[in-house]
Motif scaffolding. Sequence first.
Motif, mmCIF file in Angstrom:
data_model
loop_
_atom_site.group_PDB
_atom_site.id
_atom_site.type_symbol
_atom_site.label_atom_id
_atom_site.label_comp_id
_atom_site.label_asym_id
_atom_site.label_seq_id
_atom_site.Cartn_x
_atom_site.Cartn_y
_atom_site.Cartn_z
ATOM 1 N N GLY A 103 15.263 4.913 3.129
ATOM 2 C CA GLY A 103 15.659 3.993 1.591
ATOM 3 C C GLY A 103 14.888 4.312 0.483
ATOM 4 N N PRO A 104 14.777 4.426 -0.410
ATOM 5 C CA PRO A 104 13.568 4.995 -1.200
ATOM 6 C C PRO A 104 12.064 3.853 -1.414
ATOM 7 C CG PRO A 104 14.703 3.066 -2.331
ATOM 8 C CD PRO A 104 15.324 3.081 -0.857
ATOM 9 N N PRO A 105 10.993 4.259 -1.051
ATOM 10 C CA PRO A 105 9.788 3.751 -0.615
ATOM 11 C C PRO A 105 9.230 3.229 -2.298
ATOM 12 C CG PRO A 105 9.558 6.768 -1.599
ATOM 13 C CD PRO A 105 11.132 5.861 -1.616
ATOM 14 N N ARG A 106 8.380 2.501 -1.467
ATOM 15 C CA ARG A 106 8.315 2.077 -2.977
ATOM 16 C C ARG A 106 6.684 2.128 -3.400
ATOM 17 N NH1 ARG A 106 5.475 -3.086 1.186
ATOM 18 N NH2 ARG A 106 5.290 -1.327 2.948
ATOM 19 N N PRO A 107 6.832 1.452 -4.758
ATOM 20 C CA PRO A 107 5.307 3.044 -6.239
ATOM 21 C C PRO A 107 4.305 2.298 -4.902
ATOM 22 C CG PRO A 107 5.745 0.413 -7.037
ATOM 23 C CD PRO A 107 7.273 0.623 -5.334
ATOM 24 N N THR A 108 3.013 2.847 -5.439
ATOM 25 C CA THR A 108 1.853 2.760 -5.332
ATOM 26 C C THR A 108 1.454 1.488 -4.965
ATOM 27 O OG1 THR A 108 1.127 3.976 -6.856
ATOM 28 C CG2 THR A 108 1.270 5.942 -5.422
ATOM 29 N N GLN A 109 1.281 1.537 -6.623
ATOM 30 C CA GLN A 109 1.066 0.050 -6.575
ATOM 31 C C GLN A 109 0.978 -1.260 -5.879
ATOM 32 O OE1 GLN A 109 2.790 -2.180 -10.229
ATOM 33 N NE2 GLN A 109 1.070 -3.519 -10.017
ATOM 34 N N GLN A 110 2.879 -1.225 -5.040
ATOM 35 C CA GLN A 110 3.176 -2.260 -3.811
ATOM 36 C C GLN A 110 2.056 -1.995 -2.737
ATOM 37 O OE1 GLN A 110 7.043 -3.478 -3.429
ATOM 38 N NE2 GLN A 110 7.161 -3.151 -5.577
ATOM 39 N N LEU A 111 2.520 -0.193 -2.433
ATOM 40 C CA LEU A 111 1.591 0.412 -1.709
ATOM 41 C C LEU A 111 0.072 0.521 -0.988
ATOM 42 C CD1 LEU A 111 3.324 3.286 -0.769
ATOM 43 C CD2 LEU A 111 3.760 1.631 0.624
ATOM 44 N N TRP A 112 -0.899 0.258 -2.175
ATOM 45 C CA TRP A 112 -1.697 0.206 -2.312
ATOM 46 C C TRP A 112 -2.377 -1.701 -2.242
ATOM 47 C CZ3 TRP A 112 -5.416 2.756 -1.809
ATOM 48 C CH2 TRP A 112 -5.964 4.137 -3.021
ATOM 49 N N GLN A 113 -1.223 -2.622 -2.209
ATOM 50 C CA GLN A 113 -1.113 -4.056 -1.573
ATOM 51 C C GLN A 113 -1.177 -3.993 -0.166
ATOM 52 O OE1 GLN A 113 2.096 -6.243 -3.527
ATOM 53 N NE2 GLN A 113 0.362 -5.834 -5.394
ATOM 54 N N GLU A 114 -0.360 -3.329 0.576
ATOM 55 C CA GLU A 114 -0.859 -3.273 1.633
ATOM 56 C C GLU A 114 -2.077 -2.912 2.476
ATOM 57 O OE1 GLU A 114 2.407 -3.643 3.904
ATOM 58 O OE2 GLU A 114 3.527 -4.660 2.506
ATOM 59 N N THR A 115 -2.321 -2.318 2.235
ATOM 60 C CA THR A 115 -3.676 -1.516 2.175
ATOM 61 C C THR A 115 -4.875 -2.537 2.266
ATOM 62 O OG1 THR A 115 -4.619 -0.704 0.232
ATOM 63 C CG2 THR A 115 -3.352 1.122 1.683
ATOM 64 N N THR A 116 -4.264 -3.514 1.131
ATOM 65 C CA THR A 116 -4.958 -4.603 1.532
ATOM 66 C C THR A 116 -5.242 -6.043 3.049
ATOM 67 O OG1 THR A 116 -4.089 -6.567 0.270
ATOM 68 C CG2 THR A 116 -5.118 -5.129 -0.817
ATOM 69 N N ARG A 117 -3.708 -5.332 3.721
ATOM 70 C CA ARG A 117 -3.918 -6.463 4.887
ATOM 71 C C ARG A 117 -4.426 -5.511 6.454
ATOM 72 N NH1 ARG A 117 1.477 -6.184 8.075
ATOM 73 N NH2 ARG A 117 0.698 -7.167 10.209
ATOM 74 N N LEU A 118 -4.735 -4.313 5.683
ATOM 75 C CA LEU A 118 -5.674 -2.873 7.164
ATOM 76 C C LEU A 118 -7.244 -3.337 6.961
ATOM 77 C CD1 LEU A 118 -3.506 -0.105 6.371
ATOM 78 C CD2 LEU A 118 -3.340 -1.241 8.482
ATOM 79 N N HIS A 119 -7.510 -3.712 5.792
ATOM 80 C CA HIS A 119 -8.566 -4.370 4.956
ATOM 81 C C HIS A 119 -9.061 -5.351 6.003
ATOM 82 C CE1 HIS A 119 -10.443 -1.809 1.815
ATOM 83 N NE2 HIS A 119 -9.265 -1.577 1.757
ATOM 84 N N ARG A 120 -8.169 -6.455 6.123
ATOM 85 C CA ARG A 120 -9.032 -7.612 6.682
ATOM 86 C C ARG A 120 -8.768 -7.668 8.299
ATOM 87 N NH1 ARG A 120 -5.014 -9.962 2.528
ATOM 88 N NH2 ARG A 120 -2.713 -9.980 3.822
ATOM 89 N N LEU A 121 -7.482 -7.110 8.622
ATOM 90 C CA LEU A 121 -7.051 -6.571 9.851
ATOM 91 C C LEU A 121 -9.301 -5.485 10.387
ATOM 92 C CD1 LEU A 121 -3.878 -5.421 10.772
ATOM 93 C CD2 LEU A 121 -5.008 -7.624 10.886
ATOM 94 N N ARG A 122 -9.401 -4.751 9.746
ATOM 95 C CA ARG A 122 -10.557 -3.539 9.439
ATOM 96 C C ARG A 122 -11.648 -5.208 9.606
ATOM 97 N NH1 ARG A 122 -14.131 -0.937 5.159
ATOM 98 N NH2 ARG A 122 -13.813 -3.360 4.722
ATOM 99 N N ASP A 123 -11.810 -5.731 8.951
ATOM 100 C CA ASP A 123 -12.900 -7.082 8.681
ATOM 101 C C ASP A 123 -12.827 -7.040 9.898
ATOM 102 O OD1 ASP A 123 -13.834 -5.793 6.445
ATOM 103 O OD2 ASP A 123 -13.187 -7.163 5.712
ATOM 104 N N ALA A 124 -12.087 -8.165 10.531
ATOM 105 C CA ALA A 124 -11.787 -8.927 11.834
ATOM 106 C C ALA A 124 -11.790 -7.621 12.744
ATOM 107 C CB ALA A 124 -10.637 -9.848 11.289
ATOM 108 N N ALA A 125 -12.159 -6.569 13.323
ATOM 109 C CA ALA A 125 -12.022 -6.213 13.997
ATOM 110 C C ALA A 125 -10.725 -5.924 15.072
ATOM 111 C CB ALA A 125 -13.631 -6.159 15.169
ATOM 112 N N ALA A 126 -9.515 -5.925 14.147
ATOM 113 C CA ALA A 126 -8.722 -6.261 14.720
ATOM 114 C C ALA A 126 -7.868 -4.813 14.927
ATOM 115 C CB ALA A 126 -7.191 -6.845 14.285
ATOM 116 N N ASN A 127 -8.231 -4.050 15.477
ATOM 117 C CA ASN A 127 -8.388 -2.757 16.171
ATOM 118 C C ASN A 127 -6.560 -2.099 16.535
ATOM 119 O OD1 ASN A 127 -10.794 -1.259 14.895
ATOM 120 N ND2 ASN A 127 -11.465 -2.369 16.531
#
Length: 409
Positions: A103-127
């Motif tokens: 399928g078609p990949p999402r635009p970067t604006q939406q993918l940057w939003q996905e990285t915010t989830r990674l930020h939260r996981l990193r802050d929680a040390a949920a490696n």
Amino acid sequence: MLEEAEEIGRRVRRARLRLGMPQADLAAALGKTQGWVSKMERGQIELDRVGLLNLIASELHVHPNDLIGRPYNSSPAENQWQAAASAILRELRRYDLTPVFDGPPRPTQQLWQETTRLHRLRDAAANVAIMEVLPDLFRETRALAEVSTGHEREEAYAIYAVCCKFAHTAAHALGHPELVAMACERAAWSARQSADPVMPAVADWMRVWDMWATADWDDALALSDKAIRSVQQEYERGDPLAVRAWGTLQLRAAVSAARAGRRAEARDRIKHAWTASGRMSQTESPPVYDRHSLTFSPGNVQIHAISVALEMHEQRRALSINRRMHPAAIEALPNSRRSHHHMDLARAWLWDGNRDKALSELEMAERIAPQLIRNHPIARSTLRSVVYTERTSTREKLRRMSDRFHLDG
């Protein structure tokens, strides 16, 4: 726990004998006595500083993980992250092949939003959770870079580089050196494809961390300065992201200098980081989204000052810095940094002879980020030291009481 210390000593001895190296030669390289090496190999001395562990590994031409047995043996459920790590490695190895994505990949604006989830996981040390999220995100980001052009393509590579950074952090925490190395290489590659002027410096920031594993302190300092120079103009203009990167790189340099035994330079680097944190508070209005995922703040500079003091075996200085810290500065930090800070304080109190406070700080660190602390070699070393000292003290008290009671008579 105490058997683990003995096994580390046995691994050191095996690695030394494999090279045909006498104890005296290893002692000379470490600046220690032969008696110290002998005790360490028998598990009677803890390797309670990362710099010391890495230096021993470097002299023996092995990875530090080979000496401490990381990844640590865990339950089958706790080992599932290794399947995700293998999936990430697969994606990183095929970086220049046609992506496999339905399928078609999402635009970067939406993918940057996905990285915010990674930020939260990193802050929680949920490696472990970070590892599980990344394979699909790598595939989609690489697919977007393949089908897009111009700024959208450059941003896709920037996201790919940031994903490499998250993989790098999680792999360090869990003990996967192959993924650490691969993530670092791909971060540098994708950073060059992006138009982000700070991203190559972030990739260098990762490389500095990797140089610590081989005790290449001088190279780590040289690379830190190279990266600092690359963002110097943006830093002087007050660009918020450049200020973050510049300050964080100074903290990397401070740790490198401390481990190299350069006390004055380590303290100077901390002062530079303080300057950057002051500039950041002046320029961030309104706050800027930290797309590079660099934790940098006055509180972070303070806890690094404590870590640097401990690397130089200045536990009283570390405790003095801690007494002057405002609790709000610590509370504002993510769990991953707060937990590491309490782990450092545990070490400082232990070296200062206060086992109760050491154990209290270690318990606090575990409550905040259990996954991080249970997988950290220094936390394990500190706990072993507390247990060993407590047992020794108890045995001595019992011996004296036995003497008073004339139980041997």
